[in-house]
Scaffold this active site. Structure first.
Site, short mmCIF file in Angstrom:
data_model
loop_
_atom_site.label_atom_id
_atom_site.label_comp_id
_atom_site.label_asym_id
_atom_site.label_seq_id
_atom_site.Cartn_x
_atom_site.Cartn_y
_atom_site.Cartn_z
N ASP A 213 60.52 44.93 61.62
CA ASP A 213 61.26 44.04 62.53
C ASP A 213 61.12 42.58 62.10
OD1 ASP A 213 58.52 44.10 63.09
OD2 ASP A 213 58.77 43.88 65.26
N TYR B 222 55.80 37.59 54.51
CA TYR B 222 55.78 39.06 54.60
C TYR B 222 57.19 39.58 54.89
CZ TYR B 222 55.19 43.59 56.96
OH TYR B 222 55.32 44.90 57.36
N LYS C 152 59.60 41.96 52.49
CA LYS C 152 60.14 43.26 52.92
C LYS C 152 61.68 43.24 52.85
CE LYS C 152 58.06 46.30 54.50
NZ LYS C 152 57.40 47.49 53.88
N1 LIG Z 1 51.55 47.53 60.56
C1 LIG Z 1 52.60 47.10 61.24
O1 LIG Z 1 52.49 46.54 62.34
C2 LIG Z 1 53.99 47.30 60.69
C3 LIG Z 1 55.07 46.81 61.42
C4 LIG Z 1 56.35 47.01 60.92
C5 LIG Z 1 56.54 47.68 59.72
N2 LIG Z 1 55.46 48.12 59.03
C6 LIG Z 1 55.71 48.80 57.76
O2 LIG Z 1 55.31 50.14 57.92
C7 LIG Z 1 54.83 50.65 56.68
C8 LIG Z 1 53.46 51.27 56.88
O3 LIG Z 1 52.58 50.26 57.33
P1 LIG Z 1 51.06 50.58 57.70
O4 LIG Z 1 50.80 49.90 58.98
O5 LIG Z 1 50.79 52.03 57.53
O6 LIG Z 1 50.35 49.74 56.55
P2 LIG Z 1 48.85 49.86 56.02
O7 LIG Z 1 47.99 50.58 57.01
O8 LIG Z 1 48.48 48.50 55.55
O9 LIG Z 1 49.04 50.84 54.79
C9 LIG Z 1 49.63 50.44 53.58
C10 LIG Z 1 48.92 51.17 52.48
O10 LIG Z 1 49.48 50.77 51.23
C11 LIG Z 1 48.43 50.54 50.32
N3 LIG Z 1 48.84 49.67 49.24
C12 LIG Z 1 48.83 48.31 49.20
N4 LIG Z 1 49.25 47.89 47.99
C13 LIG Z 1 49.52 49.01 47.26
C14 LIG Z 1 49.97 49.23 45.94
N5 LIG Z 1 50.23 48.21 45.11
N6 LIG Z 1 50.15 50.50 45.52
C15 LIG Z 1 49.90 51.55 46.33
N7 LIG Z 1 49.44 51.40 47.58
C16 LIG Z 1 49.27 50.14 48.04
C17 LIG Z 1 47.33 49.94 51.18
O11 LIG Z 1 46.09 50.02 50.52
P3 LIG Z 1 44.94 48.92 50.85
O12 LIG Z 1 44.67 49.08 52.31
O13 LIG Z 1 43.84 49.33 49.95
O14 LIG Z 1 45.56 47.59 50.54
C18 LIG Z 1 47.42 50.82 52.41
O15 LIG Z 1 46.66 52.00 52.27
C19 LIG Z 1 54.87 49.48 55.71
O16 LIG Z 1 56.06 49.53 54.97
C20 LIG Z 1 54.88 48.26 56.61
O17 LIG Z 1 55.50 47.15 55.98
C21 LIG Z 1 54.20 47.96 59.48
#
Ligand SMILES: NC(=O)c1ccc[n+]([C@@H]2O[C@H](COP(=O)([O-])OP(=O)(O)OC[C@H]3O[C@@H](n4cnc5c(N)ncnc54)[C@H](OP(=O)(O)O)[C@@H]3O)[C@@H](O)[C@H]2O)c1
Length: 288
Positions: free
Chosen positions: A100, A123, A127
């Site tokens: 979002d 960020y 995205k």
């Molecule tokens: N969290 C939110 O509030 C939110 C809101 C809207 C959309 N999203 C989107 O939803 C999706 C999932 O988010 P999430 O909350 O599950 O995020 P998350 O918990 O931060 O998980 C992302 C994962 O990607 C890994 N990662 C980072 N850099 C990488 C790389 N170069 N190669 C491979 N893996 C890598 C991270 O590892 P490390 O932890 O070791 O860095 C982490 O395990 C993402 O696309 C995010 O942008 C998230």
């Protein structure tokens, strides 16, 4: 169906593993499969031959991204392009997750998938760039799922931060003039598995839990539900703050509610209210 999940150790990655249907064969790749290394992705696709890749890897540190622009873009823009190229070379479909925060929050009605992206922070810009590159490479086949305010039992998220602060502090101030929808990672995972079973589905769609809340509303609900679940032993006063009273490095949209109708139509799924999902997640946390 063979499914490669990148970023499998993150909030969404773990939820995808937990909710996966029995009919899929999963390769769960954590940080060892770096989306910034095209050769590693090509190898993984060549050896596993997935029919679908779900890219749950992302750089998600919204405030840190303001001072780490290159890293954010490397993962969220170049990384998405790398995954898209590897998917194309291996004949795999791709589901990409976005945010979002690609919107500026000036609307007062839910954001439609086709609304113009105008990110307020690095960020969100990284995205948005990932989305653009994916559309240019695989717009006709890939699915982009935008979501917001994601949380899970494990991970760096608002719920876990609030639970920690509510145990450690005697009062809290929480921003009340930013509105969105808290979303349990497992409800996002459920809709992604539904998309996986709809091979003709493509384009950009939105998914979050149902309802609307400010961060303040969310915090109040977290405290009430955590008290009821026995995860907290006392209530502390929570006061609403204006954004200017709690300065952070990254600007955030004041309004980031997402219109989910295209996803509901394409998948037949109905979102559960965010508070119902919060209660379920806290119940699981208590029983863990
Ligand atoms: N969290 C939110 O509030 C939110 C809101 C809207 C959309 N999203 C989107 O939803 C999706 C999932 O988010 P999430 O909350 O599950 O995020 P998350 O918990 O931060 O998980 C992302 C994962 O990607 C890994 N990662 C980072 N850099 C990488 C790389 N170069 N190669 C491979 N893996 C890598 C991270 O590892 P490390 O932890 O070791 O860095 C982490 O395990 C993402 O696309 C995010 O942008 C998230």
């Amino acid at each position: 169906m063979k499914v490669l999940i990148t970023g499998a150790a993150g909030q969404l990655g773990r939820a995808l593993l937990k909710t996966a249907p029995g009919t899929v064969e999963i390769q769960a790749a954590g940080r060892e499969l770096d989306v910034c290394v095209p050769a590693a992705l090509a190898d993984a696709v060549r050896s596993f031959k997935p029919a679908l890749i779900v890219n749950a890897a992302a750089y998600t540190a919204v405030d840190r991204a303001e001072s780490e622009r290159d890293r954010a873009f490397a993962v969220n823009a170049d990384g998405v392009e790398n995954v898209a190229r590897a998917a194309h070379a291996g004949g795999a479909r791709l589901i990409q997750v976005s945010t979002d925060f690609v919107f500026d929050g000036r609307k007062s009605s839910p954001y439609l998938p086709e609304d113009e992206m105008r990110p307020l922070n690095v960020y969100g810009a990284s995205k948005a760039e990932g989305e653009k590159r994916l559309r240019a490479l695989a717009g006709a086949t890939a699915v982009i799922v935008r979501t917001g305010w994601l949380y899970a039992a494990k991970g760096q998220n608002f719920v876990n931060t609030m639970l920690r602060l509510m145990r450690d502090k005697d009062s809290l101030g929480v921003i009340a003039d930013q509105v969105g929808t808290p979303t349990w990672a497992e409800s996002l995972a459920e809709v992604i598995w539904k998309i996986a079973g709809e091979p003709k589905m493509a384009g950009t769609h939105h998914w979050s839990d149902a309802g609307v809340a400010s961060w303040y509303d969310f915090a109040v609900a977290i405290q009430e539900e955590a008290l009821a679940a026995g995860l907290l032993s006392r209530a502390i006063p929570i006061r609403p703050l204006a954004t200017f009273e709690y300065p952070l490095p990254a600007r955030r949209p004041a309004y980031s509610v997402l219109d989910k109708r295209s996803m509901m139509l394409a998948t037949g799924m109905m979102p559960r209210h965010w508070r119902v999902n919060l209660r379920t997640m806290l119940g699981e946390l208590r029983n863990a």
